[in-house]
Design a protein around this motif. Structure first.
Motif, mmCIF file in Angstrom:
data_model
loop_
_atom_site.group_PDB
_atom_site.id
_atom_site.type_symbol
_atom_site.label_atom_id
_atom_site.label_comp_id
_atom_site.label_asym_id
_atom_site.label_seq_id
_atom_site.Cartn_x
_atom_site.Cartn_y
_atom_site.Cartn_z
ATOM 1 N N SER A 100 7.894 -0.183 -0.055
ATOM 2 C CA SER A 100 7.026 -1.229 -0.588
ATOM 3 C C SER A 100 6.357 -0.820 -1.895
ATOM 4 O O SER A 100 5.717 -1.599 -2.537
ATOM 5 C CB SER A 100 5.960 -1.599 0.450
ATOM 6 O OG SER A 100 5.087 -0.500 0.625
ATOM 7 N N TYR A 101 6.557 0.438 -2.261
ATOM 8 C CA TYR A 101 6.006 0.875 -3.552
ATOM 9 C C TYR A 101 7.068 0.775 -4.623
ATOM 10 O O TYR A 101 8.239 0.978 -4.348
ATOM 11 C CB TYR A 101 5.502 2.308 -3.444
ATOM 12 C CG TYR A 101 4.324 2.411 -2.535
ATOM 13 C CD1 TYR A 101 3.133 1.819 -2.898
ATOM 14 C CD2 TYR A 101 4.419 3.044 -1.309
ATOM 15 C CE1 TYR A 101 2.047 1.876 -2.054
ATOM 16 C CE2 TYR A 101 3.339 3.102 -0.464
ATOM 17 C CZ TYR A 101 2.145 2.516 -0.847
ATOM 18 O OH TYR A 101 1.081 2.565 -0.009
ATOM 19 N N GLU B 281 -2.302 -2.196 1.855
ATOM 20 C CA GLU B 281 -2.568 -2.756 0.524
ATOM 21 C C GLU B 281 -1.336 -2.605 -0.352
ATOM 22 O O GLU B 281 -1.098 -1.554 -0.927
ATOM 23 C CB GLU B 281 -3.733 -2.010 -0.140
ATOM 24 C CG GLU B 281 -5.015 -2.079 0.647
ATOM 25 C CD GLU B 281 -5.993 -0.985 0.233
ATOM 26 O OE1 GLU B 281 -5.696 -0.254 -0.736
ATOM 27 O OE2 GLU B 281 -7.031 -0.886 0.873
ATOM 28 N N THR B 282 -0.573 -3.671 -0.430
ATOM 29 C CA THR B 282 0.592 -3.591 -1.304
ATOM 30 C C THR B 282 0.113 -3.722 -2.745
ATOM 31 O O THR B 282 -0.587 -4.665 -3.100
ATOM 32 C CB THR B 282 1.603 -4.701 -0.990
ATOM 33 O OG1 THR B 282 0.866 -5.880 -0.706
ATOM 34 C CG2 THR B 282 2.471 -4.338 0.194
ATOM 35 N N THR B 283 0.476 -2.750 -3.527
ATOM 36 C CA THR B 283 -0.007 -2.760 -4.901
ATOM 37 C C THR B 283 0.994 -3.458 -5.801
ATOM 38 O O THR B 283 2.181 -3.150 -5.794
ATOM 39 C CB THR B 283 -0.215 -1.326 -5.405
ATOM 40 O OG1 THR B 283 0.934 -0.564 -5.060
ATOM 41 C CG2 THR B 283 -1.445 -0.699 -4.781
ATOM 42 N N LEU C 195 -6.767 11.972 4.554
ATOM 43 C CA LEU C 195 -5.755 10.924 4.633
ATOM 44 C C LEU C 195 -5.057 10.932 5.993
ATOM 45 O O LEU C 195 -4.848 9.874 6.595
ATOM 46 C CB LEU C 195 -4.706 11.140 3.557
ATOM 47 C CG LEU C 195 -4.907 10.451 2.228
ATOM 48 C CD1 LEU C 195 -3.821 10.866 1.277
ATOM 49 C CD2 LEU C 195 -4.869 8.936 2.419
ATOM 50 N N LEU D 115 -5.117 6.836 -3.510
ATOM 51 C CA LEU D 115 -3.834 6.473 -2.910
ATOM 52 C C LEU D 115 -4.022 5.196 -2.110
ATOM 53 O O LEU D 115 -4.866 5.152 -1.225
ATOM 54 C CB LEU D 115 -3.357 7.613 -2.000
ATOM 55 C CG LEU D 115 -1.933 7.546 -1.476
ATOM 56 C CD1 LEU D 115 -0.936 7.670 -2.608
ATOM 57 C CD2 LEU D 115 -1.688 8.631 -0.456
ATOM 58 N N PRO D 116 -3.288 4.135 -2.434
ATOM 59 C CA PRO D 116 -3.504 2.879 -1.709
ATOM 60 C C PRO D 116 -3.067 3.015 -0.261
ATOM 61 O O PRO D 116 -2.114 3.728 0.037
ATOM 62 C CB PRO D 116 -2.621 1.877 -2.460
ATOM 63 C CG PRO D 116 -1.723 2.657 -3.329
ATOM 64 C CD PRO D 116 -2.230 4.050 -3.424
ATOM 65 N N ARG D 117 -3.789 2.326 0.622
ATOM 66 C CA ARG D 117 -3.406 2.353 2.035
ATOM 67 C C ARG D 117 -2.134 1.551 2.225
ATOM 68 O O ARG D 117 -1.798 0.690 1.414
ATOM 69 C CB ARG D 117 -4.536 1.749 2.873
ATOM 70 C CG ARG D 117 -5.821 2.523 2.776
ATOM 71 C CD ARG D 117 -5.981 3.467 3.931
ATOM 72 N NE ARG D 117 -6.272 2.721 5.155
ATOM 73 C CZ ARG D 117 -7.493 2.331 5.488
ATOM 74 N NH1 ARG D 117 -8.505 2.579 4.711
ATOM 75 N NH2 ARG D 117 -7.685 1.688 6.609
ATOM 76 N N CYS D 118 -1.475 1.801 3.337
ATOM 77 C CA CYS D 118 -0.166 1.170 3.529
ATOM 78 C C CYS D 118 -0.263 -0.341 3.539
ATOM 79 O O CYS D 118 0.651 -1.029 3.102
ATOM 80 C CB CYS D 118 0.478 1.672 4.803
ATOM 81 S SG CYS D 118 -0.499 1.352 6.272
ATOM 82 N N ARG E 124 7.741 2.030 4.642
ATOM 83 C CA ARG E 124 6.588 2.013 3.793
ATOM 84 C C ARG E 124 6.854 2.429 2.360
ATOM 85 O O ARG E 124 6.419 1.775 1.419
ATOM 86 C CB ARG E 124 5.585 2.958 4.379
ATOM 87 C CG ARG E 124 4.310 2.868 3.694
ATOM 88 C CD ARG E 124 3.641 4.137 3.969
ATOM 89 N NE ARG E 124 2.255 3.891 4.059
ATOM 90 C CZ ARG E 124 1.444 4.692 4.696
ATOM 91 N NH1 ARG E 124 1.935 5.701 5.358
ATOM 92 N NH2 ARG E 124 0.185 4.471 4.661
#
Lengths: 63, 283, 63
Positions: A61-62, B113-115, C29, B108-111, A58
């Motif tokens: 992907s950022y 949602e690829t930003t 979260l 914080l974007p959710r996993c 994960r």
């Protein structure tokens, strides 16, 4: 009177601290839970199977 | 000689700042005024920034307690992001800061949602990269980035859109020929306003010059940004007059040489004081 | 002087509160994350297979 104000301030600070500590304990429980769940998901779906995105990937992907 | 004078002035300034920093509680107004007028000595810069940005409270005897809270908050957020796998050991520090900031602002974007590349995030990251160069301690660094970005938007968010017009105004006074040239070649609208006025010159000026500009921004002025932009334009006046393609202008201004930026900042602060007045009260 | 003491107390309380608020965000979260992960586990391991404790009953126990 000044002592009074100081006492009150101290009590407020202590209750804020108490709230923080309680929330922190919840967080730690949830984190333990999450770690366990992750390792379960990973054991059940070993590398190679397409079981959604592997949680480990994960961060990648950022940007 | 000039240097003796400057050196002497520097010593005097340092002494008066030391007196201000010994007050308890600290006088935020006096500290702001000092930072508006003089460059902060680098040994006190981070401390003054932390006080002006509210990371440390005015009462010095609360600093240990509050500093402890700030540290816990930082560690808590970092730990959670690790557990949730938003970050790992190889995530660059500035990306970590962005995630922490997003977590705190509840965006914080959710996993899933690829930003994609987001302007606002890029501005944040750019400021973070410069702050990382200025500040050694990661906890201080995160708090300074967070509070700098937050204060900048809160205080100056409404003024930022007007800064290009303001720049045009001062350029018309200082160098009308350059202004005409920029207008005629359609370059004026394509000046790197985002880099200048949203990123506060992060990624444009080297950190040694940049922190002297940020002294002014943190102590309460966004107008100084206009004068830094103005002095950049003036110092490349002749080069700019020879460029007729707007992309060429933007390319030059986004990658200015890093050697003479100290002189540019000094001139900018001088002309900012000249046009906008030097804050005079009590130091 | 009294004002001074009050100001100091307020600043301390605010920073303590900031720490608490951050914990709250973290908790939220973590809860979202856990719920998602549980529902994923359920989808992948349909009823009948013995894949540890039924996650459904457990997730409900979170507010």
């Amino acid at each position: 009177f000044l002592e009074d104000v100081k006492c009150q301030a101290k009590a407020e600070l202590q209750s804020s601290d108490g709230r923080y500590q309680a929330q922190r304990r919840i967080t730690q429980l949830l984190q333990t839970e999450l770690l366990q769940l992750y390792s379960r998901v990973e054991t059940e779906a070993p590398a190679g199977t397409a079981s959604g995105s592997p949680p480990g990937g994960r961060a990648d992907s950022y940007p | 000689s000039y240097y003796e004078k400057v050196g002497f002035r520097g010593v005097e300034e340092k002494k008066s700042l030391e007196i201000l920093l010994k007050e308890n509680p600290l006088d935020l107004e006096k500290l702001s005024t000092f930072s508006q007028r003089f460059p902060l000595p680098s040994m006190y810069r981070i401390h003054v920034w932390k006080v002006l940005l509210g990371i440390l409270p005015p009462h010095s005897d609360s600093h240990a307690l509050v500093g402890g809270y700030r540290k816990e908050q930082y560690n808590d957020i970092l730990e959670a992001l690790h557990v949730m796998r938003y970050v790992n050991c190889s995530t660059p520090f500035t990306d970590v800061c962005l995630r922490m900031f997003q977590l705190e602002s509840q965006v914080l974007p959710r996993c899933s949602e690829t930003t994609g590349p987001d302007e606002e995030n890029e501005d944040f990251l750019s400021i973070a990269r410069s702050m990382e160069e200025i500040v050694d301690d990661p906890i201080d660094c995160y708090w300074l980035i967070k509070c700098f970005v937050h204060q900048f938007h809160a205080k100056f968010g409404d003024s930022i859109p007007h800064l290009p017009k303001s720049l045009e105004h001062y350029l018309s006074q200082e160098e009308p020929r350059l202004l005409r040239h920029l207008k005629n070649t359609d370059a004026l609208a394509q000046l790197p306003y985002g880099l200048w006025f949203r990123r506060c010159f992060a990624g444009c000026l080297p950190e040694s010059s940049l922190c002297r500009v940020w002294d002014k921004v943190i102590s309460g002025s966004c107008k100084v940004l206009v004068f830094v932009a103005l002095e950049i334009l003036l110092s490349y006046n002749n080069v700019l007059l020879g460029i007729s393609r707007p992309e060429g202008v933007a390319k030059l201004l986004c990658n200015i040489p890093q050697e003479n930026t100290d002189a540019i900042v000094t001139k900018a602060i001088d002309s900012w004081h000249k046009y906008c007045g030097t804050p005079m009260h009590a130091v």
